[in-house]
Motif scaffolding. Structure first.
Motif, PDB file in Angstrom:
ATOM      1  N   ILE A 138       0.619  -1.192  -0.119  1.00 28.31           N
ATOM      2  CA  ILE A 138      -0.056   0.094  -0.105  1.00 28.31           C
ATOM      3  C   ILE A 138       0.827   1.088   0.119  1.00 28.31           C
ATOM      4  O   ILE A 138       0.496   2.383  -0.489  1.00 28.31           O
ATOM      5  CB  ILE A 138      -0.967   0.054   1.191  1.00 28.31           C
ATOM      6  CG1 ILE A 138      -1.992   1.235   1.039  1.00 28.31           C
ATOM      7  CG2 ILE A 138      -0.264   0.230   2.445  1.00 28.31           C
ATOM      8  CD1 ILE A 138      -2.877   1.076  -0.074  1.00 28.31           C
ATOM      9  N   GLU A 139       1.999   1.145   0.516  1.00 25.26           N
ATOM     10  CA  GLU A 139       2.980   2.439   0.719  1.00 25.26           C
ATOM     11  C   GLU A 139       3.223   2.981  -0.982  1.00 25.26           C
ATOM     12  O   GLU A 139       3.394   4.035  -1.171  1.00 25.26           O
ATOM     13  CB  GLU A 139       4.188   2.064   1.229  1.00 25.26           C
ATOM     14  CG  GLU A 139       4.089   2.088   2.825  1.00 25.26           C
ATOM     15  CD  GLU A 139       3.562   0.582   3.345  1.00 25.26           C
ATOM     16  OE1 GLU A 139       3.297  -0.325   2.506  1.00 25.26           O
ATOM     17  OE2 GLU A 139       3.344   0.512   4.605  1.00 25.26           O
ATOM     18  N   ASP A 140       3.280   1.935  -1.654  1.00 27.43           N
ATOM     19  CA  ASP A 140       3.578   2.342  -3.316  1.00 27.43           C
ATOM     20  C   ASP A 140       2.652   3.158  -3.776  1.00 27.43           C
ATOM     21  O   ASP A 140       2.969   3.823  -4.719  1.00 27.43           O
ATOM     22  CB  ASP A 140       3.932   0.959  -3.919  1.00 27.43           C
ATOM     23  CG  ASP A 140       5.004  -0.058  -3.474  1.00 27.43           C
ATOM     24  OD1 ASP A 140       6.062   0.398  -2.926  1.00 27.43           O
ATOM     25  OD2 ASP A 140       4.722  -1.003  -3.547  1.00 27.43           O
ATOM     26  N   LEU A 141       1.240   3.137  -3.182  1.00 25.56           N
ATOM     27  CA  LEU A 141       0.314   3.783  -3.994  1.00 25.56           C
ATOM     28  C   LEU A 141       0.255   5.183  -2.977  1.00 25.56           C
ATOM     29  O   LEU A 141      -0.877   6.079  -3.052  1.00 25.56           O
ATOM     30  CB  LEU A 141      -1.191   2.992  -3.551  1.00 25.56           C
ATOM     31  CG  LEU A 141      -1.308   1.838  -4.691  1.00 25.56           C
ATOM     32  CD1 LEU A 141      -2.565   1.117  -4.111  1.00 25.56           C
ATOM     33  CD2 LEU A 141      -1.548   2.647  -5.807  1.00 25.56           C
ATOM     34  N   GLY A 142       1.026   5.670  -2.094  1.00 21.97           N
ATOM     35  CA  GLY A 142       0.973   6.845  -1.107  1.00 21.97           C
ATOM     36  C   GLY A 142       0.621   8.067  -2.079  1.00 21.97           C
ATOM     37  O   GLY A 142      -0.207   8.722  -1.671  1.00 21.97           O
ATOM     38  N   SER A 143       1.337   8.384  -2.933  1.00 20.48           N
ATOM     39  CA  SER A 143       1.464   9.615  -3.849  1.00 20.48           C
ATOM     40  C   SER A 143      -0.189   9.542  -4.609  1.00 20.48           C
ATOM     41  O   SER A 143      -0.485  10.700  -4.759  1.00 20.48           O
ATOM     42  CB  SER A 143       2.572   9.842  -4.744  1.00 20.48           C
ATOM     43  OG  SER A 143       2.656   8.672  -5.744  1.00 20.48           O
ATOM     44  N   ALA A 144      -0.409   8.486  -5.047  1.00 25.22           N
ATOM     45  CA  ALA A 144      -1.927   8.417  -5.633  1.00 25.22           C
ATOM     46  C   ALA A 144      -2.962   8.646  -4.775  1.00 25.22           C
ATOM     47  O   ALA A 144      -3.843   9.370  -5.010  1.00 25.22           O
ATOM     48  CB  ALA A 144      -2.087   7.102  -6.566  1.00 25.22           C
ATOM     49  N   LEU A 145      -2.753   7.948  -3.799  1.00 18.45           N
ATOM     50  CA  LEU A 145      -3.810   7.890  -2.780  1.00 18.45           C
ATOM     51  C   LEU A 145      -3.868   9.681  -2.140  1.00 18.45           C
ATOM     52  O   LEU A 145      -5.167  10.123  -1.776  1.00 18.45           O
ATOM     53  CB  LEU A 145      -3.499   7.165  -1.376  1.00 18.45           C
ATOM     54  CG  LEU A 145      -3.620   5.737  -1.735  1.00 18.45           C
ATOM     55  CD1 LEU A 145      -3.028   4.847  -0.453  1.00 18.45           C
ATOM     56  CD2 LEU A 145      -5.214   5.296  -1.902  1.00 18.45           C
ATOM     57  N   LYS A 146      -2.822  10.107  -1.989  1.00 21.50           N
ATOM     58  CA  LYS A 146      -2.665  11.545  -1.293  1.00 21.50           C
ATOM     59  C   LYS A 146      -3.474  12.591  -2.145  1.00 21.50           C
ATOM     60  O   LYS A 146      -4.130  13.456  -1.872  1.00 21.50           O
ATOM     61  CB  LYS A 146      -1.111  12.049  -1.221  1.00 21.50           C
ATOM     62  CG  LYS A 146      -0.850  13.290  -0.252  1.00 21.50           C
ATOM     63  CD  LYS A 146       0.474  13.504  -0.038  1.00 21.50           C
ATOM     64  CE  LYS A 146       0.578  14.797   0.649  1.00 21.50           C
ATOM     65  NZ  LYS A 146       2.251  15.041   0.803  1.00 21.50           N
ATOM     66  N   LYS A 147      -3.385  12.316  -3.712  1.00 26.11           N
ATOM     67  CA  LYS A 147      -3.987  13.181  -4.463  1.00 26.11           C
ATOM     68  C   LYS A 147      -5.627  13.036  -4.581  1.00 26.11           C
ATOM     69  O   LYS A 147      -6.123  13.798  -4.910  1.00 26.11           O
ATOM     70  CB  LYS A 147      -3.597  12.925  -5.984  1.00 26.11           C
ATOM     71  CG  LYS A 147      -2.023  13.326  -6.272  1.00 26.11           C
ATOM     72  CD  LYS A 147      -1.538  12.754  -7.525  1.00 26.11           C
ATOM     73  CE  LYS A 147      -0.309  13.037  -7.836  1.00 26.11           C
ATOM     74  NZ  LYS A 147       0.142  12.669  -9.394  1.00 26.11           N
ATOM     75  N   HIS A 148      -6.021  11.938  -3.892  1.00 30.39           N
ATOM     76  CA  HIS A 148      -7.504  11.809  -3.935  1.00 30.39           C
ATOM     77  C   HIS A 148      -7.859  11.553  -2.070  1.00 30.39           C
ATOM     78  O   HIS A 148      -8.761  10.802  -1.950  1.00 30.39           O
ATOM     79  CB  HIS A 148      -7.731  10.485  -4.541  1.00 30.39           C
ATOM     80  CG  HIS A 148      -7.438  10.702  -6.038  1.00 30.39           C
ATOM     81  ND1 HIS A 148      -5.910  10.237  -6.530  1.00 30.39           N
ATOM     82  CD2 HIS A 148      -8.193  11.172  -6.974  1.00 30.39           C
ATOM     83  CE1 HIS A 148      -6.207  10.444  -7.858  1.00 30.39           C
ATOM     84  NE2 HIS A 148      -7.481  11.068  -8.132  1.00 30.39           N
ATOM     85  N   LYS A 149      -7.272  12.391  -1.386  1.00 28.28           N
ATOM     86  CA  LYS A 149      -7.453  11.969  -0.113  1.00 28.28           C
ATOM     87  C   LYS A 149      -8.875  12.460   0.342  1.00 28.28           C
ATOM     88  O   LYS A 149      -9.431  11.923   1.449  1.00 28.28           O
ATOM     89  CB  LYS A 149      -6.490  13.040   0.763  1.00 28.28           C
ATOM     90  CG  LYS A 149      -6.269  12.715   2.357  1.00 28.28           C
ATOM     91  CD  LYS A 149      -5.242  13.105   3.064  1.00 28.28           C
ATOM     92  CE  LYS A 149      -4.935  12.500   4.215  1.00 28.28           C
ATOM     93  NZ  LYS A 149      -3.774  12.870   5.240  1.00 28.28           N
ATOM     94  N   THR A 150      -9.615  13.149  -0.325  1.00 27.37           N
ATOM     95  CA  THR A 150     -10.969  13.718   0.042  1.00 27.37           C
ATOM     96  C   THR A 150     -11.949  12.394  -0.226  1.00 27.37           C
ATOM     97  O   THR A 150     -13.304  12.678   0.365  1.00 27.37           O
ATOM     98  CB  THR A 150     -11.377  14.790  -0.709  1.00 27.37           C
ATOM     99  OG1 THR A 150     -11.242  14.651  -2.045  1.00 27.37           O
ATOM    100  CG2 THR A 150     -10.328  16.039  -0.334  1.00 27.37           C
ATOM    101  N   GLU A 151     -11.492  11.532  -0.921  1.00 27.64           N
ATOM    102  CA  GLU A 151     -12.409  10.519  -1.075  1.00 27.64           C
ATOM    103  C   GLU A 151     -12.726   9.607  -0.032  1.00 27.64           C
ATOM    104  O   GLU A 151     -11.666   9.471   1.010  1.00 27.64           O
ATOM    105  CB  GLU A 151     -11.929   9.508  -2.451  1.00 27.64           C
ATOM    106  CG  GLU A 151     -11.491  10.271  -3.788  1.00 27.64           C
ATOM    107  CD  GLU A 151     -12.767  10.536  -4.339  1.00 27.64           C
ATOM    108  OE1 GLU A 151     -13.973  10.540  -3.880  1.00 27.64           O
ATOM    109  OE2 GLU A 151     -12.763  11.291  -5.725  1.00 27.64           O
ATOM    110  N   LYS A 152     -13.749   9.012   0.154  1.00 34.15           N
ATOM    111  CA  LYS A 152     -14.065   7.744   1.004  1.00 34.15           C
ATOM    112  C   LYS A 152     -13.596   6.407   0.216  1.00 34.15           C
ATOM    113  O   LYS A 152     -14.424   6.015  -0.776  1.00 34.15           O
ATOM    114  CB  LYS A 152     -15.472   7.811   1.512  1.00 34.15           C
ATOM    115  CG  LYS A 152     -15.387   6.752   2.776  1.00 34.15           C
ATOM    116  CD  LYS A 152     -16.800   6.672   3.315  1.00 34.15           C
ATOM    117  CE  LYS A 152     -16.692   5.691   4.639  1.00 34.15           C
ATOM    118  NZ  LYS A 152     -18.161   5.842   5.438  1.00 34.15           N
TER     119      LYS A 152
END
Length: 270
Positions: A138-152
């Motif tokens: 999951i750490e590898d997806l860190g930057s992508a997740l951060k760009k969509h942090k407002t999502e649930k």
């Protein structure tokens, strides 16, 4: 099984102490996984004249749509889905089909690996801007997740959960909902009740659970136990069993390599 090569020994490190383990010749091995088309195990089988059998001790079962509805989770209400395995992909879309849910085309999918992302193409029209993949964790997806942090985020998972993923999401304050869509259960091994193997190879604590679910009175006796991974080893020790072969270790990163190191001594001609 008769005792052979009584004078054959192997140096073993147990709890920090080096011990001498008397070995018996190995003739039969049971690997608690599905049989692969190609494998280094086949080379061992031929080289050491072994019988290697394959039998999964656990399997995946679906959660029925009726049971899933009781969780009161509605996948179409989530704009982002985290997929941790091919099983997660299969059962997510299976339930959507059974419940006649059509996921919006705008749904974003976060896949732990590229292999999972490629597999996803069986179920959706692939758009790179909507599919994100890592390499392992999951750490590898860190930057992508951060760009969509407002999502649930919706996290399809089994009865075992996805602890590494949920720990990461919680540590970084992401809003998410895990949803049990399938379960890993013990397989029926009753046909093995009268079968004895020289070596049992385990890859997961669940393999040990299955062993005792099927054979509550199991005794190790002369059976050698091979384990892969620390969590599997911990489960073996907690059940009072002895680990004879272990991987990964520095000079044997794979189970076939660990087995061969043992076989080089146990099956050495006296």
């Amino acid at each position: 099984m008769g005792i052979e090569n009584k004078n054959t020994y192997l140096m073993m490190a147990v709890n920090g102490k080096v011990q001498m383990e008397a070995l018996k010749k190995v003739k039969t091995i049971l690997v608690t996984q599905p049989k692969p088309e190609r494998s280094p195990y086949y080379d061992l089988e031929k080289k050491y004249e072994l019988q290697i059998d394959w039998r999964p001790f656990i399997h995946v079962e679906p959660i029925a749509a009726q049971a899933f509805r009781k969780q009161r989770i509605y996948p179409e209400q989530y704009a982002a889905v985290i997929l941790t395995s091919k099983n997660a992909v299969d059962h997510f879309f299976r339930l959507c089909e059974e419940m006649r849910i059509k996921m919006p085309q705008e749904t974003k999918y976060f896949c732990l690996t590229e292999q999972i992302a490629n597999y996803l193409q069986k179920f959706i029209i692939y758009r790179k801007r909507k599919v994100f993949s890592g390499t392992k964790s999951i750490e590898d997806l860190g930057s992508a997740l951060k760009k969509h942090k407002t999502e649930k985020f919706l996290l399809p998972c089994s009865n075992l959960g996805a602890k590494d993923v949920t720990s990461y999401l919680e540590a970084h304050n992401y809003a998410y909902q895990d949803a049990m869509m399938y379960q890993t259960v013990s397989s029926d091994l009753s046909d093995l009740s009268d079968v004895t193997y020289d070596v049992l190879v385990f890859f997961s604590p669940l393999d040990l659970k299955s062993l005792y679910d099927n054979f509550p009175d199991f005794k190790q006796n002369d059976t050698r136990i091979a384990i892969f991974g620390n969590s599997t080893g911990k489960e073996v020790e907690e059940r009072g069993l002895t680990i004879n072969i272990k991987a990964p270790i520095p000079d044997a990163p794979s189970m076939p390599m660990a087995l061969e190191k043992y076989l080089q001594v146990s099956n050495k001609e006296s």
